[in-house]
Design a protein around this motif. Sequence first.
Motif, PDB file in Angstrom:
ATOM      1  N   LEU A 109       0.599  -1.242   0.168  1.00 32.57           N
ATOM      2  CA  LEU A 109       0.237   0.116  -0.374  1.00 32.57           C
ATOM      3  C   LEU A 109       0.649   0.987  -0.200  1.00 32.57           C
ATOM      4  CD1 LEU A 109      -1.821  -2.195   0.946  1.00 32.57           C
ATOM      5  CD2 LEU A 109      -3.072  -0.103   2.246  1.00 32.57           C
ATOM      6  N   PRO A 110       0.868   2.027  -1.212  1.00 33.58           N
ATOM      7  CA  PRO A 110       1.389   3.241  -0.985  1.00 33.58           C
ATOM      8  C   PRO A 110       1.154   4.296   0.007  1.00 33.58           C
ATOM      9  CG  PRO A 110       0.758   2.631  -3.324  1.00 33.58           C
ATOM     10  CD  PRO A 110       0.128   2.264  -2.392  1.00 33.58           C
ATOM     11  N   ARG A 111       1.583   5.334   0.479  1.00 37.57           N
ATOM     12  CA  ARG A 111       3.748   5.121  -0.050  1.00 37.57           C
ATOM     13  C   ARG A 111       4.146   4.421   1.241  1.00 37.57           C
ATOM     14  NH1 ARG A 111       4.100  11.296  -1.310  1.00 37.57           N
ATOM     15  NH2 ARG A 111       3.026  11.701  -0.128  1.00 37.57           N
ATOM     16  N   GLY A 112       3.066   4.122   2.946  1.00 37.84           N
ATOM     17  CA  GLY A 112       4.528   3.971   3.644  1.00 37.84           C
ATOM     18  C   GLY A 112       4.391   2.258   3.632  1.00 37.84           C
ATOM     19  N   GLY A 113       3.534   1.875   2.808  1.00 33.27           N
ATOM     20  CA  GLY A 113       4.184   0.048   2.833  1.00 33.27           C
ATOM     21  C   GLY A 113       5.100  -0.116   1.663  1.00 33.27           C
ATOM     22  N   VAL A 114       5.341   0.551   1.232  1.00 32.52           N
ATOM     23  CA  VAL A 114       6.345  -0.227   0.130  1.00 32.52           C
ATOM     24  C   VAL A 114       7.380  -0.428   0.176  1.00 32.52           C
ATOM     25  CG1 VAL A 114       7.675   0.895  -2.686  1.00 32.52           C
ATOM     26  CG2 VAL A 114       5.296   1.549  -2.183  1.00 32.52           C
ATOM     27  N   ASP A 168       3.925  -5.817  -6.529  1.00 33.18           N
ATOM     28  CA  ASP A 168       3.541  -4.256  -6.581  1.00 33.18           C
ATOM     29  C   ASP A 168       2.661  -3.984  -6.032  1.00 33.18           C
ATOM     30  OD1 ASP A 168       2.806  -4.130  -9.917  1.00 33.18           O
ATOM     31  OD2 ASP A 168       0.718  -3.388  -8.944  1.00 33.18           O
ATOM     32  N   LEU A 169       2.010  -3.016  -6.378  1.00 30.08           N
ATOM     33  CA  LEU A 169       1.169  -2.024  -5.367  1.00 30.08           C
ATOM     34  C   LEU A 169      -0.588  -1.670  -5.312  1.00 30.08           C
ATOM     35  CD1 LEU A 169       3.170   0.758  -7.044  1.00 30.08           C
ATOM     36  CD2 LEU A 169       3.659  -0.181  -4.531  1.00 30.08           C
ATOM     37  N   LEU A 170      -1.256  -1.933  -4.200  1.00 28.42           N
ATOM     38  CA  LEU A 170      -2.254  -2.115  -4.804  1.00 28.42           C
ATOM     39  C   LEU A 170      -2.954  -0.733  -3.534  1.00 28.42           C
ATOM     40  CD1 LEU A 170      -4.614  -3.974  -4.106  1.00 28.42           C
ATOM     41  CD2 LEU A 170      -4.303  -3.739  -1.665  1.00 28.42           C
ATOM     42  N   PHE A 171      -3.450   0.079  -4.742  1.00 31.92           N
ATOM     43  CA  PHE A 171      -3.644   1.655  -4.414  1.00 31.92           C
ATOM     44  C   PHE A 171      -4.742   1.153  -4.113  1.00 31.92           C
ATOM     45  CE2 PHE A 171      -0.988   1.420  -7.816  1.00 31.92           C
ATOM     46  CZ  PHE A 171      -0.072   2.709  -7.879  1.00 31.92           C
ATOM     47  N   VAL A 172      -5.541   1.700  -2.741  1.00 33.33           N
ATOM     48  CA  VAL A 172      -7.142   1.799  -2.420  1.00 33.33           C
ATOM     49  C   VAL A 172      -7.514   2.872  -1.927  1.00 33.33           C
ATOM     50  CG1 VAL A 172      -8.468   1.393   0.086  1.00 33.33           C
ATOM     51  CG2 VAL A 172      -6.962  -0.470  -0.767  1.00 33.33           C
ATOM     52  N   ARG A 173      -9.251   3.056  -2.692  1.00 31.92           N
ATOM     53  CA  ARG A 173      -9.708   4.921  -2.760  1.00 31.92           C
ATOM     54  C   ARG A 173     -10.657   4.920  -1.177  1.00 31.92           C
ATOM     55  NH1 ARG A 173      -5.753   9.034  -2.680  1.00 31.92           N
ATOM     56  NH2 ARG A 173      -7.974  10.580  -3.384  1.00 31.92           N
TER      57      ARG A 173
END
Length: 236
Positions: A36-41, A56-61
């Motif tokens: 989870l960007p950004r802190g999880g990266v 990969d990245l998982l975007f959650v809005r």
Amino acid sequence: MPPERSTAFANRQAAGRALAAALLPLASSHPLVLALPRGGVPVAFEVAKALDAEMDLLFVRKIGIPGHEEYGVGAMVDGADPQVVLDENTIERLGIRTEMIQAIITRQRAEIERQRHLYAGGRQPPSLTGRAVIIVDDGIATGGTMRAALRAVRRNRPARLVLAVPVAPPETIALLAGECDQIVCLLQPQPLYAVGAYYRDFSQVEDVDVIRLVTQASNLRRQRLTNRVGPHSGTT
């Protein structure tokens, strides 16, 4: 009282290495690590490196109430098959019209596309179906957004779904336990102060850091796959 500094992680990288050690038994399943960007990266990067896994990245809005966006009634989650998770009961109770929710979803979908283009060069997310998936963040407080993320990823039918975080309170772990197959959490303080209180260095992760780590993870994974196949593969 706030936690003793000696009990905190030095930084996100150190937390990631500690988390990776606890996740090593999953390496044989060739998992996909989703940050989870950004802190999880930075945390996820260390996990993916140690497990020789794809990252990969998982975007959650968050989908918020119109005019009170901080109050979430759902979330949109990125992926090869993007998912929307809504709290239908709350939406009905508050009398929020369907077209208003759809307008918010459209805006959040566009924002996810913008973020993916910025951080991953527009590269499409990998399929989750049939894969072991590890979702990583740098910590969780209440868990509302993470619950939506887990539910959305579950709809993509992964073979196994694991949540991995360095720190979260026990009540949040209990809340999320039914949304995945396994939770790995190194610290479960009660009460939890701010997540950043459990890091000696909790500096903001910048966009350039995310881009660098995503690129580095991709290059490292590609190099390892090349070395596994061998430089002379396919020649006679």
